[in-house]
Write a protein that holds these residues in place. Structure first.
Motif, PDB file in Angstrom:
ATOM      1  N   GLN A 172      47.761   9.196  71.214  1.00  0.00           N
ATOM      2  CA  GLN A 172      48.900   8.316  71.454  1.00  0.00           C
ATOM      3  C   GLN A 172      49.152   7.359  70.293  1.00  0.00           C
ATOM      4  N   ILE A 173      48.186   7.243  69.375  1.00  0.00           N
ATOM      5  CA  ILE A 173      48.360   6.343  68.228  1.00  0.00           C
ATOM      6  C   ILE A 173      49.315   6.994  67.228  1.00  0.00           C
ATOM      7  N   THR A 174      50.399   6.337  66.949  1.00  0.00           N
ATOM      8  CA  THR A 174      51.408   6.883  66.046  1.00  0.00           C
ATOM      9  C   THR A 174      50.949   6.720  64.604  1.00  0.00           C
ATOM     10  N   ALA A 175      50.783   7.846  63.926  1.00  0.00           N
ATOM     11  CA  ALA A 175      50.408   7.820  62.514  1.00  0.00           C
ATOM     12  C   ALA A 175      51.663   7.786  61.644  1.00  0.00           C
ATOM     13  N   ASP A 193      54.554  -3.977  66.253  1.00  0.00           N
ATOM     14  CA  ASP A 193      55.117  -3.397  67.476  1.00  0.00           C
ATOM     15  C   ASP A 193      54.160  -3.633  68.642  1.00  0.00           C
ATOM     16  N   PRO A 194      54.576  -4.368  69.673  1.00  0.00           N
ATOM     17  CA  PRO A 194      53.684  -4.621  70.820  1.00  0.00           C
ATOM     18  C   PRO A 194      53.221  -3.334  71.502  1.00  0.00           C
ATOM     19  N   ALA A 195      54.061  -2.303  71.509  1.00  0.00           N
ATOM     20  CA  ALA A 195      53.666  -1.038  72.128  1.00  0.00           C
ATOM     21  C   ALA A 195      52.524  -0.394  71.348  1.00  0.00           C
ATOM     22  N   PHE A 196      52.598  -0.461  70.010  1.00  0.00           N
ATOM     23  CA  PHE A 196      51.509   0.085  69.195  1.00  0.00           C
ATOM     24  C   PHE A 196      50.213  -0.669  69.472  1.00  0.00           C
ATOM     25  N   PHE A 197      50.307  -1.970  69.586  1.00  0.00           N
ATOM     26  CA  PHE A 197      49.118  -2.776  69.856  1.00  0.00           C
ATOM     27  C   PHE A 197      48.451  -2.337  71.152  1.00  0.00           C
ATOM     28  N   GLN A 198      49.217  -2.140  72.189  1.00  0.00           N
ATOM     29  CA  GLN A 198      48.647  -1.764  73.481  1.00  0.00           C
ATOM     30  C   GLN A 198      48.003  -0.381  73.412  1.00  0.00           C
ATOM     31  N   ILE A 199      48.624   0.538  72.681  1.00  0.00           N
ATOM     32  CA  ILE A 199      48.053   1.880  72.536  1.00  0.00           C
ATOM     33  C   ILE A 199      46.741   1.813  71.769  1.00  0.00           C
ATOM     34  N   ALA A 200      46.719   1.046  70.674  1.00  0.00           N
ATOM     35  CA  ALA A 200      45.497   0.913  69.880  1.00  0.00           C
ATOM     36  C   ALA A 200      44.389   0.262  70.695  1.00  0.00           C
ATOM     37  N   LYS A 201      44.750  -0.739  71.474  1.00  0.00           N
ATOM     38  CA  LYS A 201      43.758  -1.385  72.320  1.00  0.00           C
ATOM     39  C   LYS A 201      43.193  -0.404  73.329  1.00  0.00           C
ATOM     40  N   GLU A 202      44.041   0.386  73.950  1.00  0.00           N
ATOM     41  CA  GLU A 202      43.593   1.370  74.936  1.00  0.00           C
ATOM     42  C   GLU A 202      42.625   2.366  74.306  1.00  0.00           C
ATOM     43  N   ALA A 203      42.916   2.794  73.098  1.00  0.00           N
ATOM     44  CA  ALA A 203      42.094   3.813  72.452  1.00  0.00           C
ATOM     45  C   ALA A 203      40.757   3.267  71.975  1.00  0.00           C
ATOM     46  N   LEU A 204      40.742   2.029  71.495  1.00  0.00           N
ATOM     47  CA  LEU A 204      39.560   1.525  70.794  1.00  0.00           C
ATOM     48  C   LEU A 204      38.735   0.524  71.585  1.00  0.00           C
ATOM     49  N   ALA A 205      39.392  -0.344  72.319  1.00  0.00           N
ATOM     50  CA  ALA A 205      38.658  -1.470  72.922  1.00  0.00           C
ATOM     51  C   ALA A 205      39.396  -1.999  74.137  1.00  0.00           C
TER      52      ALA A 205
END
Length: 307
Positions: A172-175, A193-205
């Motif tokens: 889901q992390i947009t490259a 982008d707040p949406a990117f932040f939430q996706i990165a948070k979900e994936a990593l921490a």
């Protein structure tokens, strides 16, 4: 009396020095290998905890990472997103063989002081495999901290296309879409982008507070060699397979889901049934537990078992 006192002091000093040398020769060095987009700083909490407890620790920066990392000018503030798609990177020429060569050098130096426990997290696991295939005699124990460990499937890409890997939040992390000839995977960790932040948070921490996730993202590096995930990184039974090993399962990992961790453990154990993974589970997301204590506890236990 004076002469006798001096002789006793000398003898005591000699005994003490011999005892210290013996302790140094049996105490292990933890060599810590980071994953994709990261660097030695990612191991800082665990490194500090182990050092406070009196252990030798060497957290490495793989080639093209850490102080040798590349941060494109277009990645800086203000960002030039169009240029970021095409700006070249020296990481495009880096291979798994380069990673292995660097870590083998660290292991050789550390081995002069005693046993080496080689620890990898995430993509760092394939570097562990490559190093173990080259110098199994220099490694006392391998530790995979929710890390990739291909054995029957050749590459990370092969593992991620399994049903067990298909649920990974990393998809889901947009490259950044870069031309194939650049040879890199690029992620804009500084995206606003707040949406990117939430996706990165979900994936990593996922269970970390937002402030901690923002701090984490600011330590990550945008470029990673695209070659690593497609390189044959199988642990070979006659080399890698003869080293005792532990898998630290992170039960809340959403990048390498527990089902994929279990698949890798199963396939490795099938390859070397007489040398199976020692398995421990930690309640932690992909980057590991917020408190470094439990992870340091597990590494200390491994040191007591092997050294």
């Amino acid at each position: 009396m004076s002469d006798m006192t001096e002789a006793n002091d000398t003898d005591d000093a000699g005994v003490s020095e011999t005892a210290n040398n013996d302790r140094r020769s049996t105490a292990p060095t933890f060599v810590l290998v980071h994953g994709a987009g990261s660097n030695s700083f990612g191991w800082s909490p665990v490194s500090a905890e182990l050092a406070i407890r009196g252990h030798r620790v060497a957290a490495v920066d793989l080639p093209g990472h850490g102080l040798g990392g590349h941060f494109p000018l277009s990645y800086q503030t203000p960002q030039d997103l169009e240029r970021l798609r095409t700006e070249p990177s020296p990481l495009g020429t880096i291979t798994l063989a380069d990673f292995a060569e660097h870590v083998v050098g660290v292991v050789r130096r550390a081995r002069r002081n005693g046993p080496v426990i080689l620890v990898g997290q995430s993509m760092g696991g394939v570097t562990l495999n490559a190093v173990a295939n080259q110098v199994p005699e220099l490694i006392s124990h391998l530790v995979y901290a929710s890390a990739f460990c291909p054995t029957q499937r050749a590459t990370i890409a092969n593992l991620m296309t399994t049903p067990e890997g298909s649920s990974s939040a990393v998809f889901q992390i947009t490259a950044i879409e870069t031309p194939p000839e650049l040879g890199i995977n690029r992620v804009n960790w500084r995206s606003g982008d707040p949406a990117f932040f939430q996706i990165a948070k979900e994936a990593l921490a996922a269970d970390f507070p937002d402030e901690a996730v923002r701090a984490l993202l600011n330590t990550l590096e945008p470029d990673q060699s695209a070659a690593i995930s497609g390189t044959d990184a199988r642990g070979l039974p006659e080399t890698w397979g003869r080293i005792p090993r532990t898998y630290l399962r992170f039960t809340e990992d959403r990048t390498i889901p527990p089902a994929l961790q279990d698949l890798m453990i199963k396939e490795a154990d099938e390859l070397t049934p007489t040398n199976r993974f020692r398995i421990r589970s930690l309640t932690a997301p992909h980057i590991g537990p917020r408190d470094p204590g439990p992870l340091a506890d597990e590494l200390e236990q491994i040191a007591r078992l092997c050294c």
